[in-house]
Design a protein around this motif. Sequence first.
Motif, PDB file in Angstrom:
ATOM      1  N   ASP A  73       0.773  -1.211  -0.063  1.00 43.98           N
ATOM      2  CA  ASP A  73      -0.062   0.060   0.066  1.00 43.98           C
ATOM      3  C   ASP A  73       0.711   1.407  -0.162  1.00 43.98           C
ATOM      4  N   ASN A  77       0.071   3.416  -4.727  1.00 44.72           N
ATOM      5  CA  ASN A  77      -1.022   3.266  -4.547  1.00 44.72           C
ATOM      6  C   ASN A  77      -1.720   1.678  -4.603  1.00 44.72           C
ATOM      7  N   TYR A 443      -4.228   8.642   3.670  1.00 44.84           N
ATOM      8  CA  TYR A 443      -3.978   9.733   2.644  1.00 44.84           C
ATOM      9  C   TYR A 443      -2.880   9.281   1.648  1.00 44.84           C
ATOM     10  N   ARG A 444      -2.829   9.949   0.635  1.00 42.41           N
ATOM     11  CA  ARG A 444      -1.459   9.545  -0.387  1.00 42.41           C
ATOM     12  C   ARG A 444      -1.170  10.834  -0.649  1.00 42.41           C
ATOM     13  N   TYR A 461       2.781   7.336   2.536  1.00 45.31           N
ATOM     14  CA  TYR A 461       2.052   6.399   1.140  1.00 45.31           C
ATOM     15  C   TYR A 461       2.199   7.068  -0.081  1.00 45.31           C
ATOM     16  N   THR A 462       3.181   6.622  -1.061  1.00 52.22           N
ATOM     17  CA  THR A 462       3.029   7.638  -2.180  1.00 52.22           C
ATOM     18  C   THR A 462       2.532   7.053  -3.269  1.00 52.22           C
ATOM     19  N   LEU A 463       1.969   8.046  -4.087  1.00 48.32           N
ATOM     20  CA  LEU A 463       1.441   7.590  -5.394  1.00 48.32           C
ATOM     21  C   LEU A 463       2.604   7.285  -6.693  1.00 48.32           C
ATOM     22  N   TYR A 474      -1.010   1.562 -14.567  1.00 45.72           N
ATOM     23  CA  TYR A 474      -0.523   2.265 -13.465  1.00 45.72           C
ATOM     24  C   TYR A 474       0.049   3.651 -14.191  1.00 45.72           C
ATOM     25  N   LEU A 537      -6.951   9.168  -8.194  1.00 45.98           N
ATOM     26  CA  LEU A 537      -5.904   8.019  -7.701  1.00 45.98           C
ATOM     27  C   LEU A 537      -5.704   7.887  -6.204  1.00 45.98           C
ATOM     28  N   GLY A 538      -6.436   8.814  -5.473  1.00 46.90           N
ATOM     29  CA  GLY A 538      -6.383   9.071  -3.961  1.00 46.90           C
ATOM     30  C   GLY A 538      -5.455   9.945  -3.451  1.00 46.90           C
ATOM     31  N   GLY A 539      -5.017  10.742  -4.225  1.00 45.85           N
ATOM     32  CA  GLY A 539      -4.001  11.720  -3.877  1.00 45.85           C
ATOM     33  C   GLY A 539      -4.562  12.942  -3.163  1.00 45.85           C
TER      34      GLY A 539
END
Length: 577
Positions: A73, A77, A443-444, A461-463, A474, A537-539
């Motif tokens: 994770d 992502n 969070y990202r 947690y990095t994208l 991706y 992407l969740g960023g």
Amino acid sequence: MPEYTTGKPWRLSAFPPLLWAVALLLTLSLAYAAQSGATYILIDDNLDTELAPPYALLQEGKALDYRSTTRVDRLMNGLPRNALRPGLQPLVGLMALFPPLEAYLLHELLVRLAGLLGMYLLLRRYGLPGPRLAALCAGLALAWAVLPAYTAYGVSVLGQPWVALALLNLRRGPGRWSDWLVLVVFAFWSSLVLAGMFVLAAAGLLLLRDTWRHRRIAWRPVLGLLVLGISYGVVEYPLVYSLLVKRQFVPHRLEFDYARLAPGGVGVGLASAGRYLLLGQYHAGLFLRAAPLLAAGLALAYAPAGAARRRLLRKLLAGVGVLVGVALFCGFYPQLIGVVQQTVPPLRAFNLSRFHFLTPLLWFGVLAFSLRHLPGPGLRAALVGLQLLLGLGMNTEWTLNVRRLLGRLPATEPTYAAYVAPELFRRIRQDVEARTGQQPARYRVACLGFAPAVASLNGFYTLDAYQNNYPLAYKHQFRELIAGELARSPELRTYFDAWGNRCYLFSAELGKNFRVAALPERAVAHWAFDARSFRRLGGRYVLSAARLLHPEASNLRLLGEYAAPGAYWHIWLYEVR
């Protein structure tokens, strides 16, 4: 061993040369000693990529989880676990026991000690045998151990003498159990894709040549290669399974386009081949090949005229000829594969030019063979000393640590503590938690102007990430975030589209500057960032080492800026609006 018996004087000569070589290597390693992480370690293709993935694996308890459904994770992502290095490799095990820096330094020392011992044993038995050549072998082994090879890849380079020793022992006779064990350990402590495939290929070709010459098959070394291959199959099980049985994801490497990355004609290819021949490649040992070439020339000069000189010339030409052939292949590889990949697209995913990982050992073979034909110990020792000085002097990691001890480390080369800057990023985490109540797992983030590995090593947690293997889908998703900046810079567009290992936030104004220092401060006037795709992407947050002059134009808002004493970075924290 030295004598300490009463009545017998203590003498320096009582110590075996190998012990002196080990002692000198340990002494040279003291250059890395520093308090509070103030040690310099290589950054490019090393600290910015090799420590963060095993750290993430261990933090999530997934180092040995090879299930196809497992995702890491903290990276990209949810990066498929099987896209990362095997959990059975020693560096991962050491990082489970020690912090990343201490694990890296201990691993490096063990790799170099293993290289020294392997080269010494190979030389003593096959390269420079004889009772009076032990000191020469120890000096040459020390010169081998200090080469500027990337030790994050384990013994991929420096451990190759062990493989040669084991296979030669098996060819000569039944061998010992230790010869078989060496082959197993090499597979667990090296990289299959960087060195293992090419060690297997080169050794297989040599055995075929041996079979042709002697009209019989040397079964023991053939079985040795089989043991090496099976061992790689065990340690690299996810990679082998995905290649030979079931593909778990389509890799981004299928879009590699070497023709776009390295365009050029014959002149460019020859210049590249010349660099491979005379200097090598930085991952596998970048050092001037002056000592082997000088030794070969002197050996021919001292050889008596006639049949002996002709035999020596043939053997030296054969060895150097192989090296020239490898250099030409590597130098022209981008152009060759650029043509072939149109016909066989899967070849895009492989880098067959990594035969250059074998060339340091071949050059040392030329050097050792030439030393056998030189008169007197003085000349031999001088050439070994030259090789030691060249290898050590071109070992950037060691020389920069010496400069650090002298207070002369360049401002552009931060120490580990300055580069990772744990205090600075701890404050960012705390501020985000105080504002939102959320831990990093909720969070990202993505990074601009510095390697995402820094954020990963600090618990974010990095994208984005620097990965040599990740899903192609991706890459296409992430491209939407930076499409505007890629459109502004043809160089960055080629860099990402034709390669893409650095799946980073790009800025056309920063270019390929992935180390934007706190001083002098850098600012980005216009940043074409797709915040909507980032959010999909969740960023949520962008960590930037450069100040955005108009963040609102990128649908971002500034939450804070951060600096810390000794940190290499000045970070601006932006949130998606």
